[in-house]
Design a protein around this motif. Structure first.
Motif, PDB file in Angstrom:
ATOM      1  N   ARG A  12      25.713  17.539 -29.679  1.00 29.97           N
ATOM      2  CA  ARG A  12      26.466  18.688 -29.158  1.00 29.97           C
ATOM      3  C   ARG A  12      27.029  18.389 -27.772  1.00 29.97           C
ATOM      4  O   ARG A  12      28.180  18.698 -27.478  1.00 29.97           O
ATOM      5  N   PHE A  13      26.214  17.810 -26.923  1.00 26.35           N
ATOM      6  CA  PHE A  13      26.631  17.502 -25.561  1.00 26.35           C
ATOM      7  C   PHE A  13      27.787  16.511 -25.551  1.00 26.35           C
ATOM      8  O   PHE A  13      28.808  16.729 -24.891  1.00 26.35           O
ATOM      9  N   ILE A  14      27.666  15.444 -26.322  1.00 28.79           N
ATOM     10  CA  ILE A  14      28.708  14.410 -26.338  1.00 28.79           C
ATOM     11  C   ILE A  14      29.987  14.934 -26.981  1.00 28.79           C
ATOM     12  O   ILE A  14      31.086  14.758 -26.440  1.00 28.79           O
ATOM     13  N   THR A  15      29.866  15.599 -28.128  1.00 26.92           N
ATOM     14  CA  THR A  15      31.046  16.131 -28.811  1.00 26.92           C
ATOM     15  C   THR A  15      31.761  17.164 -27.947  1.00 26.92           C
ATOM     16  O   THR A  15      32.979  17.108 -27.761  1.00 26.92           O
ATOM     17  N   GLY A  16      30.998  18.099 -27.431  1.00 27.73           N
ATOM     18  CA  GLY A  16      31.589  19.128 -26.573  1.00 27.73           C
ATOM     19  C   GLY A  16      32.232  18.544 -25.339  1.00 27.73           C
ATOM     20  O   GLY A  16      33.345  18.924 -24.963  1.00 27.73           O
ATOM     21  N   GLY A  17      31.579  17.603 -24.715  1.00 29.61           N
ATOM     22  CA  GLY A  17      32.126  16.970 -23.511  1.00 29.61           C
ATOM     23  C   GLY A  17      33.408  16.216 -23.780  1.00 29.61           C
ATOM     24  O   GLY A  17      34.367  16.277 -22.995  1.00 29.61           O
ATOM     25  N   MET A  18      33.460  15.508 -24.904  1.00 28.96           N
ATOM     26  CA  MET A  18      34.676  14.756 -25.230  1.00 28.96           C
ATOM     27  C   MET A  18      35.848  15.693 -25.510  1.00 28.96           C
ATOM     28  O   MET A  18      36.962  15.458 -25.037  1.00 28.96           O
ATOM     29  N   ILE A  19      35.603  16.755 -26.259  1.00 30.54           N
ATOM     30  CA  ILE A  19      36.692  17.674 -26.596  1.00 30.54           C
ATOM     31  C   ILE A  19      37.146  18.457 -25.364  1.00 30.54           C
ATOM     32  O   ILE A  19      38.347  18.628 -25.125  1.00 30.54           O
ATOM     33  N   VAL A  20      36.210  18.926 -24.557  1.00 26.18           N
ATOM     34  CA  VAL A  20      36.576  19.641 -23.328  1.00 26.18           C
ATOM     35  C   VAL A  20      37.359  18.717 -22.399  1.00 26.18           C
ATOM     36  O   VAL A  20      38.362  19.128 -21.799  1.00 26.18           O
ATOM     37  N   SER A  21      36.937  17.462 -22.293  1.00 30.01           N
ATOM     38  CA  SER A  21      37.654  16.513 -21.434  1.00 30.01           C
ATOM     39  C   SER A  21      39.061  16.253 -21.940  1.00 30.01           C
ATOM     40  O   SER A  21      40.015  16.183 -21.155  1.00 30.01           O
ATOM     41  N   ALA A  22      39.219  16.127 -23.259  1.00 36.13           N
ATOM     42  CA  ALA A  22      40.554  15.900 -23.827  1.00 36.13           C
ATOM     43  C   ALA A  22      41.477  17.085 -23.540  1.00 36.13           C
ATOM     44  O   ALA A  22      42.640  16.898 -23.160  1.00 36.13           O
ATOM     45  N   PHE A  23      40.963  18.299 -23.702  1.00 38.58           N
ATOM     46  CA  PHE A  23      41.778  19.467 -23.410  1.00 38.58           C
ATOM     47  C   PHE A  23      42.065  19.599 -21.911  1.00 38.58           C
ATOM     48  O   PHE A  23      43.131  20.057 -21.516  1.00 38.58           O
TER      49      PHE A  23
END
Length: 115
Positions: free
Chosen positions: A7-18
Motif C-alpha cells: 500500500r505504501f509503495i503503490t500509493g507513494g508512486m501514484i501520488v508522486s506521478a500525479f
C-alpha cells in the motif's frame, strides 16, 4: 505487514506521478487538485484489484463516481446557499450536507454499488 508495504509503495508512486503531472501544468493550483483524490483513488483501486479481483474493484469504482457526483452537488448547494441566500458558512455547509447524503445514497440505492 506485507500488505502495508505494498500500500505504501503503490500509493507513494501514484501520488508522486500525479504530483509531477500537476507540477507540469499551469496554473499551479492543479498540483493540489491532482495530488489528492485521483491518486488515492487509483492506489485504492489497484490494491482492490490485487486483493479482491476486478469485479470488486469495478463496484468500488462506481461508488467513487457516486461520491464524486454527490460532492459536486454539495459544492453547488453550498455556493447557492452562500451567494443567493446569504447564509453563513457553517449553516450553509450543514444544510448542504443533507444534499450530499440524499444524492450519494440515492445513487447508491438506484444503481447499486459494492456489496
Amino acid at each position: 505487514m506485507t500488505e502495508y508495504i505494498v500500500r505504501f509503495i503503490t500509493g507513494g508512486m501514484i501520488v508522486s506521478a500525479f504530483a509531477i503531472l500537476g507540477d507540469m501544468l499551469r496554473p499551479k493550483s492543479f498540483a493540489g487538485l491532482l495530488g489528492a483524490a485521483p491518486s488515492v483513488a487509483l492506489a485504492t483501486l489497484a490494491i482492490a484489484i490485487v486483493q479482491h479481483g476486478r469485479p470488486y474493484a469495478a463496484a468500488e469504482s462506481w461508488t467513487m463516481i457516486y461520491g464524486a457526483i454527490a460532492l459536486a452537488c454539495y459544492g453547488v448547494a453550498v455556493c447557492h446557499l452562500l451567494m443567493r441566500f446569504r447564509l453563513g458558512a457553517l449553516p450553509a455547509t450543514i444544510l448542504a450536507f443533507a444534499v450530499w447524503l440524499v444524492v450519494a445514497f440515492g445513487l447508491l440505492a438506484s444503481f447499486g454499488g459494492a456489496a
